[in-house]
Write a protein that holds these residues in place. Sequence first.
Motif, PDB file in Angstrom:
ATOM      1  N   PRO A   1      32.902   5.663 -58.064  1.00 31.78           N
ATOM      2  CA  PRO A   1      32.134   6.863 -58.415  1.00 31.78           C
ATOM      3  C   PRO A   1      31.191   7.238 -57.283  1.00 31.78           C
ATOM      4  N   PRO A   2      30.893   8.524 -57.143  1.00 30.25           N
ATOM      5  CA  PRO A   2      29.964   8.937 -56.080  1.00 30.25           C
ATOM      6  C   PRO A   2      28.613   8.271 -56.247  1.00 30.25           C
ATOM      7  N   ARG A   3      28.063   7.743 -55.122  1.00 29.52           N
ATOM      8  CA  ARG A   3      26.749   7.101 -55.165  1.00 29.52           C
ATOM      9  C   ARG A   3      25.761   7.792 -54.251  1.00 29.52           C
ATOM     10  N   PHE A   4      26.198   8.877 -53.634  1.00 29.50           N
ATOM     11  CA  PHE A   4      25.356   9.536 -52.651  1.00 29.50           C
ATOM     12  C   PHE A   4      25.101  10.970 -53.113  1.00 29.50           C
ATOM     13  N   PRO A   5      23.907  11.260 -53.614  1.00 28.97           N
ATOM     14  CA  PRO A   5      23.616  12.611 -54.103  1.00 28.97           C
ATOM     15  C   PRO A   5      23.583  13.618 -52.966  1.00 28.97           C
ATOM     16  N   VAL A   6      23.805  14.873 -53.325  1.00 34.25           N
ATOM     17  CA  VAL A   6      23.713  15.952 -52.343  1.00 34.25           C
ATOM     18  C   VAL A   6      22.285  16.010 -51.805  1.00 34.25           C
ATOM     19  N   THR A   7      22.165  16.152 -50.476  1.00 36.70           N
ATOM     20  CA  THR A   7      20.842  16.194 -49.860  1.00 36.70           C
ATOM     21  C   THR A   7      20.067  17.411 -50.348  1.00 36.70           C
ATOM     22  N   ARG A   8      18.867  17.195 -50.838  1.00 39.09           N
ATOM     23  CA  ARG A   8      18.016  18.284 -51.294  1.00 39.09           C
ATOM     24  C   ARG A   8      16.964  18.583 -50.227  1.00 39.09           C
ATOM     25  N   GLN A   9      16.330  19.746 -50.380  1.00 37.84           N
ATOM     26  CA  GLN A   9      15.342  20.150 -49.389  1.00 37.84           C
ATOM     27  C   GLN A   9      14.121  19.258 -49.474  1.00 37.84           C
ATOM     28  N   GLY A  10      13.791  18.611 -48.374  1.00 34.75           N
ATOM     29  CA  GLY A  10      12.645  17.719 -48.321  1.00 34.75           C
ATOM     30  C   GLY A  10      11.425  18.432 -47.786  1.00 34.75           C
ATOM     31  N   PRO A  11      10.336  17.699 -47.590  1.00 34.52           N
ATOM     32  CA  PRO A  11       9.108  18.311 -47.055  1.00 34.52           C
ATOM     33  C   PRO A  11       9.345  18.896 -45.673  1.00 34.52           C
ATOM     34  N   ALA A  12       8.673  19.995 -45.406  1.00 32.63           N
ATOM     35  CA  ALA A  12       8.793  20.637 -44.093  1.00 32.63           C
ATOM     36  C   ALA A  12       8.060  19.808 -43.041  1.00 32.63           C
ATOM     37  N   ILE A  13       8.509  19.921 -41.798  1.00 34.35           N
ATOM     38  CA  ILE A  13       7.806  19.286 -40.695  1.00 34.35           C
ATOM     39  C   ILE A  13       6.479  20.023 -40.494  1.00 34.35           C
ATOM     40  N   THR A  14       5.419  19.275 -40.399  1.00 31.98           N
ATOM     41  CA  THR A  14       4.093  19.870 -40.239  1.00 31.98           C
ATOM     42  C   THR A  14       4.005  20.624 -38.921  1.00 31.98           C
ATOM     43  N   ALA A  15       3.587  21.883 -38.994  1.00 32.72           N
ATOM     44  CA  ALA A  15       3.386  22.669 -37.784  1.00 32.72           C
ATOM     45  C   ALA A  15       2.028  22.339 -37.184  1.00 32.72           C
ATOM     46  N   GLY A  16       1.991  22.159 -35.880  1.00 34.35           N
ATOM     47  CA  GLY A  16       0.703  21.841 -35.275  1.00 34.35           C
ATOM     48  C   GLY A  16       0.815  21.456 -33.812  1.00 34.35           C
ATOM     49  N   ILE A  17      -0.176  20.744 -33.369  1.00 34.48           N
ATOM     50  CA  ILE A  17      -0.325  20.369 -31.966  1.00 34.48           C
ATOM     51  C   ILE A  17       0.150  18.940 -31.781  1.00 34.48           C
ATOM     52  N   ARG A  18       0.909  18.708 -30.731  1.00 35.39           N
ATOM     53  CA  ARG A  18       1.467  17.374 -30.484  1.00 35.39           C
ATOM     54  C   ARG A  18       0.376  16.341 -30.250  1.00 35.39           C
ATOM     55  N   SER A  19       0.606  15.170 -30.835  1.00 38.72           N
ATOM     56  CA  SER A  19      -0.254  14.016 -30.578  1.00 38.72           C
ATOM     57  C   SER A  19       0.660  12.805 -30.417  1.00 38.72           C
ATOM     58  N   LEU A  20       0.517  12.085 -29.321  1.00 40.12           N
ATOM     59  CA  LEU A  20       1.429  10.994 -29.005  1.00 40.12           C
ATOM     60  C   LEU A  20       1.289   9.858 -30.013  1.00 40.12           C
ATOM     61  N   LEU A  21       2.418   9.460 -30.603  1.00 42.19           N
ATOM     62  CA  LEU A  21       2.464   8.303 -31.497  1.00 42.19           C
ATOM     63  C   LEU A  21       2.732   7.025 -30.713  1.00 42.19           C
ATOM     64  N   TRP A  22       3.776   7.032 -29.928  1.00 40.62           N
ATOM     65  CA  TRP A  22       4.139   5.862 -29.139  1.00 40.62           C
ATOM     66  C   TRP A  22       5.109   6.303 -28.041  1.00 40.62           C
ATOM     67  N   GLN A  23       5.271   5.421 -27.074  1.00 44.09           N
ATOM     68  CA  GLN A  23       6.258   5.652 -26.032  1.00 44.09           C
ATOM     69  C   GLN A  23       6.901   4.342 -25.638  1.00 44.09           C
ATOM     70  N   ALA A  24       8.105   4.439 -25.142  1.00 47.11           N
ATOM     71  CA  ALA A  24       8.842   3.249 -24.717  1.00 47.11           C
ATOM     72  C   ALA A  24       9.726   3.631 -23.538  1.00 47.11           C
ATOM     73  N   HIS A  25      10.151   2.619 -22.797  1.00 51.40           N
ATOM     74  CA  HIS A  25      11.036   2.839 -21.660  1.00 51.40           C
ATOM     75  C   HIS A  25      12.330   2.058 -21.890  1.00 51.40           C
ATOM     76  N   PHE A  26      13.430   2.680 -21.559  1.00 49.19           N
ATOM     77  CA  PHE A  26      14.742   2.074 -21.769  1.00 49.19           C
ATOM     78  C   PHE A  26      15.561   2.209 -20.500  1.00 49.19           C
ATOM     79  N   ARG A  27      16.448   1.272 -20.317  1.00 43.94           N
ATOM     80  CA  ARG A  27      17.390   1.366 -19.200  1.00 43.94           C
ATOM     81  C   ARG A  27      18.625   2.121 -19.688  1.00 43.94           C
TER      82      ARG A  27
END
Length: 559
Positions: free
Chosen positions: A32-58
Amino acid sequence: MLREWRIRESWVWHALLCLACLAILAPAPPAPPRFPVTRQGPAITAGIRSLLWQAHFRGDWPGVLFLGDVLVLTHGEQVEGRNAVTGQRLWSFGTSDAGGYTPPEESLEATGDYVVAAARRADEDPRGNSLLAFNGRTGAILWNLASGSYGSGMPDPFFSYLGVGGGRVLIEIPSIGVVRALDAVNGQQRWESAASPGCHVESGDADESVAAFLMNCGGHARLRVLEVSTGRHLWEQEVFPSGIPLITVSGRAIGVESGNAFTVYDADGRRLYEHMAEETCPCWFAAAAEGLLVVRQDDVSKSRVADAVDRRSRRVTPIHGEAGEFDTVELVDGRIYGIRRLAATLEGSVIVAVDPATGKQTPVATIPVYEDVIGISRYALLTAPGSDEDAKPLLAYRTVPPPVTDPGLTARGGVERRSWPDTCSLVPPAALAAEFPKVRYRSLPRPGPPELGLSTPTGCDLVPADAEHPVLTLSVLWVGATAGEAETILEAIAAKYGEGDSSRISSPEPWMRLFVESDLADAVIIRVGGTLVRMDGAGDREVAVRLARAAADGLRAAA
């Protein structure tokens, strides 16, 4: 983002492959289906960028996706999960842990918490695929499967990966003419759909609700749409694509792109949108419950334009100009977001939320153009600044809502209105008179995009009263939140237009930076603090530099 993986064979790999092949061939009772249809979630907050974290990768990260607050990404031969908000690594595995995989490049797609990494063969038959399924929240490897060569028999059938959705992984097996759905958790067969007699599958895709594939039936094309979790037949009809068709499924809508035609159907078979181009149609779309956002090429200007399509009425609202030149559009939590340049002369890109029923756009965040946006979610915005170094940076931001008194602060990246100069006032009249005696100049202001909320122009043409003297053009390229941000933009411009040599930037004064383009002798860019201004049209390099320095003096005095 599709990439190629190469497979190292080992006895472990062969053992896993045999088990996986048995699983793909042995039907299991329908679940039986176990994955419901995706519903509309909260909107991304509009605003000014603020750094959360950063990382470096090869190496680059060709695969990035969000599972709620978990970020799944790949880099080099590593796959890992991180907390999207803190950047803390939750799990990781190397490709050698996955039965001999060596995939430096791959695509990631998810259904529920289950991620499928698809890789195209790197050997003599690149049409086949290999698949790796794992739990995106825990990193537990669930199953893997590799395609045999085209035309080979069991137990190594050739197959092509089509897509995922509704807890299913869709593949096509041309030797037996079927599209088969595997359980995303264990790789067992859940349903299959046989191609019509005399037909073969050209392409297909799926989302959490529906699966669709296009069949070539002796020169005629038929589109079949199924319920993705159960395989229940929804509808099938003849369609009329030209060239090599490509199927895309998004938000219960099916797009058929081929040659000069692009058509989008609803899950019930209703035609929602159609465009016939004069030449080719490089088109893409995203679909939400309210409607579609289609990006295509304008037949006349050859620039990108967008069409917002109301799903209920099928009314099309064209979005022309810079507002319609989207680099990408994406469905996130049931909402459509697009990324585009703020304006042709501005060195900033904006992420906007788009109402597909009306075409209305709401700025969410502004990113300097040297940072590529590679992931969007309500938990974090991911960007990758351009870098030639081996260890490449990855930046994660959150957005802080601006004060309601200044909604344009979001599009300006947090910079106050007063920091944006009036370009028509930058060159003092005395400086003009010194270079062009007895010539009267008048100012023709060019306003910036409305999202910025500015009363002063971001561009200005200084036009002489006669036809013998040059028209001077001034443009604000960007006003950075910091001098460092503006300097990075200037270095990127210098590397692009200075034949890769950013050392052409000079410092005539300790507070000023100046760059003269190598291919245009009278094009000069100045930086004072966080402000970047370009001036061209003077017709002479020395004159351009003197006028630019006069404008820099004005910027410094106004700071």
